[in-house]
Write a protein that holds these residues in place. Structure first.
Motif, PDB file in Angstrom:
ATOM      1  N   VAL A 155       0.781  -1.143   0.015  1.00 31.94           N
ATOM      2  CA  VAL A 155      -0.039   0.076   0.025  1.00 31.94           C
ATOM      3  C   VAL A 155       0.926   1.199   0.043  1.00 31.94           C
ATOM      4  CG1 VAL A 155      -0.098   0.057   2.569  1.00 31.94           C
ATOM      5  CG2 VAL A 155      -2.017   1.104   1.322  1.00 31.94           C
ATOM      6  N   ALA A 156       2.056   1.117   0.302  1.00 30.74           N
ATOM      7  CA  ALA A 156       2.991   2.381   0.496  1.00 30.74           C
ATOM      8  C   ALA A 156       3.214   2.968  -0.920  1.00 30.74           C
ATOM      9  CB  ALA A 156       4.330   1.890   0.944  1.00 30.74           C
ATOM     10  N   PHE A 157       2.945   2.081  -2.077  1.00 28.11           N
ATOM     11  CA  PHE A 157       3.153   2.539  -3.393  1.00 28.11           C
ATOM     12  C   PHE A 157       1.850   2.927  -4.171  1.00 28.11           C
ATOM     13  CE2 PHE A 157       6.944   0.079  -2.173  1.00 28.11           C
ATOM     14  CZ  PHE A 157       7.585   0.920  -2.437  1.00 28.11           C
ATOM     15  N   ALA A 158       0.708   3.146  -3.304  1.00 28.38           N
ATOM     16  CA  ALA A 158      -0.602   3.509  -3.838  1.00 28.38           C
ATOM     17  C   ALA A 158      -0.517   4.406  -4.806  1.00 28.38           C
ATOM     18  CB  ALA A 158      -1.539   3.760  -2.782  1.00 28.38           C
ATOM     19  N   ALA A 159       0.219   5.338  -4.846  1.00 26.45           N
ATOM     20  CA  ALA A 159       0.656   6.662  -5.644  1.00 26.45           C
ATOM     21  C   ALA A 159       0.554   6.196  -6.983  1.00 26.45           C
ATOM     22  CB  ALA A 159       1.441   7.289  -5.260  1.00 26.45           C
ATOM     23  N   LEU A 160       0.874   4.936  -7.222  1.00 22.45           N
ATOM     24  CA  LEU A 160       1.214   4.590  -8.710  1.00 22.45           C
ATOM     25  C   LEU A 160      -0.047   3.955  -9.343  1.00 22.45           C
ATOM     26  CD1 LEU A 160       4.467   2.232  -8.210  1.00 22.45           C
ATOM     27  CD2 LEU A 160       4.296   4.629  -9.557  1.00 22.45           C
ATOM     28  N   GLY A 161      -1.261   3.990  -8.540  1.00 21.61           N
ATOM     29  CA  GLY A 161      -2.517   3.707  -8.692  1.00 21.61           C
ATOM     30  C   GLY A 161      -2.677   2.003  -9.096  1.00 21.61           C
ATOM     31  N   THR A 162      -3.721   1.560  -9.477  1.00 20.67           N
ATOM     32  CA  THR A 162      -3.939   0.264  -9.742  1.00 20.67           C
ATOM     33  C   THR A 162      -3.767  -0.492 -10.904  1.00 20.67           C
ATOM     34  OG1 THR A 162      -6.128   0.446  -9.660  1.00 20.67           O
ATOM     35  CG2 THR A 162      -5.471   0.622  -7.613  1.00 20.67           C
ATOM     36  N   ALA A 163      -3.310   0.392 -12.064  1.00 19.52           N
ATOM     37  CA  ALA A 163      -3.078  -0.193 -13.113  1.00 19.52           C
ATOM     38  C   ALA A 163      -1.816   0.333 -13.791  1.00 19.52           C
ATOM     39  CB  ALA A 163      -4.428   0.198 -14.128  1.00 19.52           C
ATOM     40  N   TYR A 164      -0.695   0.290 -13.047  1.00 22.22           N
ATOM     41  CA  TYR A 164       0.586   0.946 -13.696  1.00 22.22           C
ATOM     42  C   TYR A 164       1.206  -0.049 -14.364  1.00 22.22           C
ATOM     43  CZ  TYR A 164       4.899   2.923 -13.462  1.00 22.22           C
ATOM     44  OH  TYR A 164       6.402   3.288 -13.768  1.00 22.22           O
ATOM     45  N   THR A 165       1.771   0.714 -15.610  1.00 24.87           N
ATOM     46  CA  THR A 165       2.928  -0.116 -16.092  1.00 24.87           C
ATOM     47  C   THR A 165       3.718   1.029 -16.864  1.00 24.87           C
ATOM     48  OG1 THR A 165       1.473  -1.723 -17.053  1.00 24.87           O
ATOM     49  CG2 THR A 165       3.407  -1.636 -18.175  1.00 24.87           C
ATOM     50  N   GLY A 166       4.982   0.945 -16.766  1.00 29.49           N
ATOM     51  CA  GLY A 166       6.038   1.771 -17.102  1.00 29.49           C
ATOM     52  C   GLY A 166       7.451   1.550 -16.764  1.00 29.49           C
ATOM     53  N   TRP A 167       8.062   2.688 -16.878  1.00 29.38           N
ATOM     54  CA  TRP A 167       9.931   2.288 -16.561  1.00 29.38           C
ATOM     55  C   TRP A 167      10.156   3.198 -15.172  1.00 29.38           C
ATOM     56  CZ3 TRP A 167      13.168   6.228 -17.025  1.00 29.38           C
ATOM     57  CH2 TRP A 167      12.569   7.487 -17.823  1.00 29.38           C
ATOM     58  N   VAL A 168      11.297   2.704 -14.849  1.00 25.65           N
ATOM     59  CA  VAL A 168      11.658   3.311 -13.611  1.00 25.65           C
ATOM     60  C   VAL A 168      13.179   3.904 -13.469  1.00 25.65           C
ATOM     61  CG1 VAL A 168      12.240   1.085 -12.583  1.00 25.65           C
ATOM     62  CG2 VAL A 168      12.063   2.951 -11.095  1.00 25.65           C
ATOM     63  N   LYS A 169      13.435   5.033 -13.220  1.00 20.51           N
ATOM     64  CA  LYS A 169      14.644   5.571 -13.084  1.00 20.51           C
ATOM     65  C   LYS A 169      14.981   5.299 -11.375  1.00 20.51           C
ATOM     66  CE  LYS A 169      17.567   9.714 -13.285  1.00 20.51           C
ATOM     67  NZ  LYS A 169      17.474  11.384 -13.648  1.00 20.51           N
ATOM     68  N   ILE A 170      16.537   4.845 -11.139  1.00 16.89           N
ATOM     69  CA  ILE A 170      16.827   4.313  -9.832  1.00 16.89           C
ATOM     70  C   ILE A 170      18.251   5.061  -9.783  1.00 16.89           C
ATOM     71  CG2 ILE A 170      17.572   2.550  -8.485  1.00 16.89           C
ATOM     72  CD1 ILE A 170      16.178   0.763 -10.076  1.00 16.89           C
ATOM     73  N   SER A 171      18.297   6.027  -8.717  1.00 16.63           N
ATOM     74  CA  SER A 171      19.433   6.866  -8.450  1.00 16.63           C
ATOM     75  C   SER A 171      19.714   6.876  -6.893  1.00 16.63           C
ATOM     76  CB  SER A 171      19.156   8.154  -9.081  1.00 16.63           C
ATOM     77  OG  SER A 171      18.199   8.927  -8.382  1.00 16.63           O
ATOM     78  N   SER A 172      21.179   7.202  -6.570  1.00 15.53           N
ATOM     79  CA  SER A 172      21.669   7.629  -5.449  1.00 15.53           C
ATOM     80  C   SER A 172      21.965   8.972  -5.362  1.00 15.53           C
ATOM     81  CB  SER A 172      22.793   6.583  -5.167  1.00 15.53           C
ATOM     82  OG  SER A 172      24.030   6.999  -5.938  1.00 15.53           O
ATOM     83  N   ASN A 173      22.518   9.372  -4.397  1.00 12.29           N
ATOM     84  CA  ASN A 173      23.106  10.751  -4.020  1.00 12.29           C
ATOM     85  C   ASN A 173      24.664  10.691  -3.971  1.00 12.29           C
ATOM     86  OD1 ASN A 173      22.968   9.702  -1.527  1.00 12.29           O
ATOM     87  ND2 ASN A 173      22.534  11.429  -0.496  1.00 12.29           N
TER      88      ASN A 173
END
Length: 316
Positions: A155-173
Protein backbone atom coordinates in the motif's frame (compact mmCIF):
# COMPACT_ATOMS: atom_id res chain seq x y z
CA UNK A 1 25.91 -20.62 -9.04
CA UNK A 2 29.55 -19.60 -9.55
CA UNK A 3 31.46 -20.71 -12.65
CA UNK A 4 35.23 -20.48 -13.05
CA UNK A 5 35.49 -19.43 -16.69
CA UNK A 6 39.26 -19.97 -17.00
CA UNK A 7 41.72 -22.85 -17.39
CA UNK A 8 43.35 -21.84 -14.08
CA UNK A 9 42.25 -22.82 -10.57
CA UNK A 10 40.44 -20.04 -8.72
CA UNK A 11 39.65 -19.10 -5.15
CA UNK A 12 36.46 -17.19 -4.45
CA UNK A 13 34.94 -15.54 -1.41
CA UNK A 14 31.15 -15.37 -1.25
CA UNK A 15 29.80 -12.89 1.31
CA UNK A 16 26.12 -12.62 2.17
CA UNK A 17 25.00 -9.19 3.40
CA UNK A 18 21.84 -8.27 5.27
CA UNK A 19 19.83 -5.24 4.15
CA UNK A 20 21.50 -3.20 6.92
CA UNK A 21 24.94 -3.92 5.40
CA UNK A 22 26.07 -6.34 8.09
CA UNK A 23 27.67 -9.65 7.13
CA UNK A 24 25.31 -12.60 7.42
CA UNK A 25 27.63 -15.37 6.22
CA UNK A 26 30.87 -15.98 4.32
CA UNK A 27 31.79 -18.96 2.16
CA UNK A 28 35.29 -19.66 0.78
CA UNK A 29 35.48 -21.71 -2.41
CA UNK A 30 38.27 -23.42 -4.31
CA UNK A 31 37.31 -23.88 -7.96
CA UNK A 32 39.27 -26.03 -10.38
CA UNK A 33 39.58 -24.92 -13.99
CA UNK A 34 36.08 -24.50 -15.47
CA UNK A 35 34.49 -25.87 -12.30
CA UNK A 36 31.11 -24.68 -10.98
CA UNK A 37 29.92 -24.36 -7.39
CA UNK A 38 26.38 -24.08 -6.11
CA UNK A 39 25.22 -22.54 -2.83
CA UNK A 40 21.71 -22.86 -1.39
CA UNK A 41 20.47 -20.29 1.12
CA UNK A 42 18.19 -22.93 2.68
CA UNK A 43 21.37 -24.80 3.63
CA UNK A 44 23.37 -21.75 4.68
CA UNK A 45 20.50 -20.30 6.75
CA UNK A 46 18.59 -23.45 7.82
CA UNK A 47 16.72 -21.90 10.76
CA UNK A 48 16.34 -18.27 9.73
CA UNK A 49 15.16 -16.05 6.90
CA UNK A 50 17.70 -14.25 4.76
CA UNK A 51 16.88 -11.17 2.67
CA UNK A 52 19.86 -9.30 1.30
CA UNK A 53 22.59 -9.44 -1.30
CA UNK A 54 25.70 -11.41 -2.16
CA UNK A 55 29.16 -10.24 -3.22
CA UNK A 56 31.49 -12.69 -4.95
CA UNK A 57 35.22 -11.92 -5.21
CA UNK A 58 37.63 -14.17 -7.11
CA UNK A 59 41.23 -14.16 -8.26
CA UNK A 60 40.11 -15.42 -11.69
CA UNK A 61 37.29 -14.33 -14.03
CA UNK A 62 34.00 -15.93 -13.02
CA UNK A 63 30.36 -15.95 -14.03
CA UNK A 64 27.65 -15.71 -11.37
CA UNK A 65 23.91 -16.33 -11.51
CA UNK A 66 21.13 -16.86 -8.97
CA UNK A 67 17.77 -18.56 -8.93
CA UNK A 68 14.97 -17.64 -6.57
CA UNK A 69 11.87 -19.67 -5.71
CA UNK A 70 8.68 -17.71 -5.10
CA UNK A 71 5.27 -19.32 -4.53
CA UNK A 72 4.96 -21.75 -7.48
CA UNK A 73 7.59 -20.50 -9.90
CA UNK A 74 11.28 -19.64 -10.10
CA UNK A 75 13.24 -16.75 -11.57
CA UNK A 76 16.89 -16.59 -12.56
CA UNK A 77 19.15 -13.56 -12.93
CA UNK A 78 22.83 -13.01 -13.60
CA UNK A 79 25.28 -11.35 -11.26
CA UNK A 80 26.22 -7.73 -11.93
CA UNK A 81 29.86 -6.86 -12.45
CA UNK A 82 31.24 -4.01 -10.37
CA UNK A 83 31.95 -2.12 -13.60
CA UNK A 84 28.21 -2.24 -14.37
CA UNK A 85 27.31 -0.23 -11.25
CA UNK A 86 26.31 3.41 -11.55
CA UNK A 87 24.64 6.21 -9.62
CA UNK A 88 21.76 6.00 -12.13
CA UNK A 89 20.07 2.76 -13.24
CA UNK A 90 17.22 2.22 -15.70
CA UNK A 91 14.61 -0.54 -15.76
CA UNK A 92 11.53 -1.06 -17.88
CA UNK A 93 8.55 -3.42 -17.47
CA UNK A 94 7.71 -2.07 -14.00
CA UNK A 95 4.11 -2.81 -12.99
CA UNK A 96 1.52 -2.47 -10.24
CA UNK A 97 -1.93 -3.93 -10.97
CA UNK A 98 -4.47 -4.35 -8.18
CA UNK A 99 -8.08 -5.49 -8.70
CA UNK A 100 -11.26 -4.06 -7.18
CA UNK A 101 -10.96 -6.44 -4.24
CA UNK A 102 -7.49 -5.08 -3.42
CA UNK A 103 -5.85 -8.29 -4.62
CA UNK A 104 -2.50 -7.82 -6.35
CA UNK A 105 -2.57 -9.35 -9.84
CA UNK A 106 0.80 -8.22 -11.15
CA UNK A 107 3.60 -6.24 -9.54
CA UNK A 108 7.33 -5.57 -9.46
CA UNK A 109 9.67 -6.14 -6.54
CA UNK A 110 12.80 -4.02 -6.90
CA UNK A 111 15.92 -4.78 -4.85
CA UNK A 112 18.64 -2.12 -4.90
CA UNK A 113 22.15 -2.66 -3.53
CA UNK A 114 24.57 0.06 -2.40
CA UNK A 115 27.94 -0.98 -3.86
CA UNK A 116 29.75 2.05 -2.49
CA UNK A 117 31.83 2.68 0.60
CA UNK A 118 29.39 5.11 2.25
CA UNK A 119 25.69 5.22 3.01
CA UNK A 120 23.47 6.78 0.37
CA UNK A 121 19.88 7.74 -0.35
CA UNK A 122 18.14 5.62 -3.00
CA UNK A 123 15.36 7.20 -5.06
CA UNK A 124 13.03 5.49 -7.51
CA UNK A 125 11.28 7.72 -10.04
CA UNK A 126 8.42 6.00 -11.85
CA UNK A 127 7.26 7.01 -15.32
CA UNK A 128 4.35 5.93 -17.48
CA UNK A 129 5.12 4.20 -20.76
CA UNK A 130 4.57 7.61 -22.37
CA UNK A 131 7.28 9.20 -20.20
CA UNK A 132 4.89 11.06 -17.89
CA UNK A 133 6.23 11.19 -14.29
CA UNK A 134 3.92 9.26 -11.94
CA UNK A 135 5.53 9.15 -8.48
CA UNK A 136 8.87 8.90 -6.69
CA UNK A 137 9.95 7.12 -3.52
CA UNK A 138 13.15 7.46 -1.48
CA UNK A 139 14.82 5.27 1.11
CA UNK A 140 17.33 7.31 3.08
CA UNK A 141 20.74 6.27 4.39
CA UNK A 142 21.08 2.85 2.78
CA UNK A 143 24.38 1.58 4.26
CA UNK A 144 27.39 0.39 2.30
CA UNK A 145 26.81 -3.23 1.19
CA UNK A 146 23.22 -2.80 2.32
CA UNK A 147 20.06 -2.70 0.29
CA UNK A 148 16.62 -1.21 -0.12
CA UNK A 149 13.58 -3.11 -1.33
CA UNK A 150 10.54 -1.66 -3.05
CA UNK A 151 7.61 -4.10 -3.18
CA UNK A 152 5.08 -2.39 -5.42
CA UNK A 153 2.11 -4.49 -4.28
CA UNK A 154 2.41 -2.79 -0.89
CA UNK A 155 0.00 0.00 0.00
CA UNK A 156 2.99 2.32 0.43
CA UNK A 157 3.10 2.54 -3.38
CA UNK A 158 -0.57 3.39 -3.84
CA UNK A 159 0.45 6.63 -5.58
CA UNK A 160 1.24 4.48 -8.63
CA UNK A 161 -2.43 3.58 -8.91
CA UNK A 162 -3.96 0.17 -9.55
CA UNK A 163 -3.18 -0.24 -13.27
CA UNK A 164 0.38 1.01 -13.58
CA UNK A 165 2.83 -0.13 -16.26
CA UNK A 166 5.95 1.87 -17.05
CA UNK A 167 9.65 2.31 -16.42
CA UNK A 168 11.75 3.42 -13.48
CA UNK A 169 14.86 5.50 -12.94
CA UNK A 170 16.87 4.39 -9.89
CA UNK A 171 19.41 6.84 -8.49
CA UNK A 172 21.61 7.54 -5.49
CA UNK A 173 23.08 10.76 -4.14
CA UNK A 174 26.63 9.64 -4.81
CA UNK A 175 27.29 5.91 -4.39
CA UNK A 176 27.21 3.27 -7.17
CA UNK A 177 24.18 0.98 -7.23
CA UNK A 178 23.00 -2.26 -8.78
CA UNK A 179 19.42 -3.52 -8.87
CA UNK A 180 17.34 -6.56 -9.74
CA UNK A 181 13.61 -6.45 -10.47
CA UNK A 182 11.32 -9.44 -10.00
CA UNK A 183 8.25 -9.32 -12.22
CA UNK A 184 5.42 -11.16 -10.47
CA UNK A 185 2.07 -11.88 -12.09
CA UNK A 186 -0.90 -14.28 -12.05
CA UNK A 187 -1.58 -13.28 -8.42
CA UNK A 188 1.93 -14.21 -7.36
CA UNK A 189 2.06 -17.65 -8.96
CA UNK A 190 4.36 -16.76 -11.88
CA UNK A 191 7.50 -14.68 -12.09
CA UNK A 192 10.66 -13.77 -13.95
CA UNK A 193 13.54 -11.40 -13.30
CA UNK A 194 15.53 -8.69 -15.06
CA UNK A 195 18.47 -6.60 -13.89
CA UNK A 196 18.37 -2.82 -14.10
CA UNK A 197 20.87 -1.40 -16.58
CA UNK A 198 23.48 1.13 -15.48
CA UNK A 199 22.95 4.43 -17.29
CA UNK A 200 26.61 4.45 -18.30
CA UNK A 201 26.14 1.01 -19.89
CA UNK A 202 23.18 1.89 -22.12
CA UNK A 203 23.88 1.51 -25.83
CA UNK A 204 22.29 1.58 -29.28
CA UNK A 205 22.70 -2.06 -30.43
CA UNK A 206 21.45 -5.14 -28.58
CA UNK A 207 21.14 -8.84 -29.24
CA UNK A 208 18.28 -10.80 -27.65
CA UNK A 209 19.21 -14.47 -27.73
CA UNK A 210 15.85 -16.11 -27.02
CA UNK A 211 12.73 -14.70 -28.64
CA UNK A 212 9.70 -16.76 -29.59
CA UNK A 213 6.69 -16.62 -31.90
CA UNK A 214 4.82 -19.82 -31.23
CA UNK A 215 1.35 -21.15 -30.59
CA UNK A 216 2.26 -21.62 -26.92
CA UNK A 217 4.61 -18.70 -26.27
CA UNK A 218 5.11 -15.20 -27.70
CA UNK A 219 7.83 -12.74 -26.74
CA UNK A 220 7.22 -9.18 -25.60
CA UNK A 221 10.13 -6.83 -26.29
CA UNK A 222 10.26 -3.62 -24.23
CA UNK A 223 12.37 -0.80 -25.72
CA UNK A 224 13.09 2.25 -23.55
CA UNK A 225 14.38 5.38 -25.28
CA UNK A 226 16.60 7.17 -22.76
CA UNK A 227 17.29 10.14 -25.02
CA UNK A 228 15.64 13.50 -25.74
CA UNK A 229 14.73 12.78 -29.38
CA UNK A 230 12.74 10.09 -31.17
CA UNK A 231 14.57 6.81 -31.70
CA UNK A 232 14.18 4.90 -34.97
CA UNK A 233 14.58 1.32 -33.78
CA UNK A 234 15.05 -1.68 -36.07
CA UNK A 235 13.97 -5.17 -34.99
CA UNK A 236 15.43 -8.07 -37.02
CA UNK A 237 14.74 -11.77 -36.63
CA UNK A 238 17.13 -14.42 -37.93
CA UNK A 239 16.81 -18.05 -38.93
CA UNK A 240 18.36 -20.00 -36.00
CA UNK A 241 19.76 -22.67 -38.34
CA UNK A 242 21.16 -20.64 -41.25
CA UNK A 243 21.59 -17.18 -39.73
CA UNK A 244 19.66 -15.61 -42.61
CA UNK A 245 17.48 -12.58 -41.92
CA UNK A 246 13.80 -13.53 -41.83
CA UNK A 247 12.03 -10.25 -41.14
CA UNK A 248 12.83 -6.65 -40.27
CA UNK A 249 10.51 -3.98 -38.95
CA UNK A 250 10.92 -0.43 -37.68
CA UNK A 251 9.54 1.09 -34.49
CA UNK A 252 9.51 4.81 -33.63
CA UNK A 253 10.07 5.25 -29.90
CA UNK A 254 9.51 8.84 -28.68
CA UNK A 255 11.92 10.40 -26.19
CA UNK A 256 11.78 9.07 -22.63
CA UNK A 257 9.11 6.49 -23.49
CA UNK A 258 8.87 2.71 -23.67
CA UNK A 259 7.51 0.87 -26.70
CA UNK A 260 6.36 -2.74 -26.44
CA UNK A 261 6.88 -4.91 -29.51
CA UNK A 262 4.76 -8.07 -29.63
CA UNK A 263 6.12 -10.91 -31.73
CA UNK A 264 2.54 -12.15 -32.05
CA UNK A 265 1.86 -9.10 -34.25
CA UNK A 266 1.09 -9.79 -37.90
CA UNK A 267 4.15 -7.76 -38.97
CA UNK A 268 6.24 -10.77 -37.87
CA UNK A 269 4.13 -13.29 -39.79
CA UNK A 270 7.09 -14.24 -42.01
CA UNK A 271 8.66 -15.90 -38.96
CA UNK A 272 5.80 -18.38 -38.84
CA UNK A 273 4.17 -19.81 -35.74
CA UNK A 274 6.97 -22.07 -34.54
CA UNK A 275 9.82 -19.58 -34.35
CA UNK A 276 12.46 -19.46 -31.62
CA UNK A 277 15.70 -17.65 -32.30
CA UNK A 278 17.68 -14.42 -32.06
CA UNK A 279 16.65 -10.79 -32.46
CA UNK A 280 18.96 -7.88 -33.28
CA UNK A 281 17.58 -4.57 -32.05
CA UNK A 282 19.28 -1.27 -32.72
CA UNK A 283 18.62 2.45 -32.93
CA UNK A 284 19.39 3.82 -36.39
CA UNK A 285 20.95 7.17 -37.21
CA UNK A 286 24.20 9.12 -37.11
CA UNK A 287 23.89 9.81 -33.37
CA UNK A 288 20.87 7.82 -32.18
CA UNK A 289 19.54 7.99 -28.62
CA UNK A 290 20.63 5.23 -26.27
CA UNK A 291 18.05 2.55 -25.60
CA UNK A 292 17.40 -0.19 -23.01
CA UNK A 293 15.96 -3.48 -24.26
CA UNK A 294 14.40 -6.31 -22.24
CA UNK A 295 12.39 -9.38 -23.21
CA UNK A 296 9.72 -11.46 -21.52
CA UNK A 297 8.49 -14.76 -22.91
CA UNK A 298 5.05 -15.40 -21.39
CA UNK A 299 3.12 -18.55 -22.18
CA UNK A 300 -0.28 -18.16 -23.81
CA UNK A 301 -1.66 -20.51 -21.15
CA UNK A 302 -1.35 -18.63 -17.85
CA UNK A 303 -1.35 -21.89 -15.90
CA UNK A 304 2.04 -22.86 -17.28
CA UNK A 305 5.14 -21.99 -15.25
CA UNK A 306 8.65 -21.31 -16.49
CA UNK A 307 8.12 -17.90 -18.08
CA UNK A 308 11.49 -16.27 -18.72
CA UNK A 309 12.62 -12.67 -18.86
CA UNK A 310 15.99 -11.06 -19.36
CA UNK A 311 17.87 -7.91 -20.32
CA UNK A 312 19.28 -8.08 -23.83
CA UNK A 313 23.06 -7.89 -24.31
CA UNK A 314 24.60 -4.67 -25.58
CA UNK A 315 26.93 -5.23 -28.54
CA UNK A 316 27.91 -1.60 -29.14
Amino acid sequence: AIQNTTATAATATVTFYNLDGSTANTQNLNLAAHQSAYLNTNTIFPSSTFVGSVRVLSDQPIAVAAQTLYYKDTAAFDGTAVSASDTVLLANQAARKINANSVALEWSEIFVRNNGANSTDVTLEFYALTGTPIASFTTNDVPANGGAQFLLNDVAFAALGTAYTGWVKISSNGEPLSATMLQIFNKGNRMYSVNALANNSAGVRYVCGDVARMATQNSRVAILNTGDANARVIVRLFNPETGAKIIQTRVIVPAKTTATVLLSDSKFAAAGTNYQGMALIFARGAAPPKIVVTVSNPYVNKKLSGTTGYECSKIQ
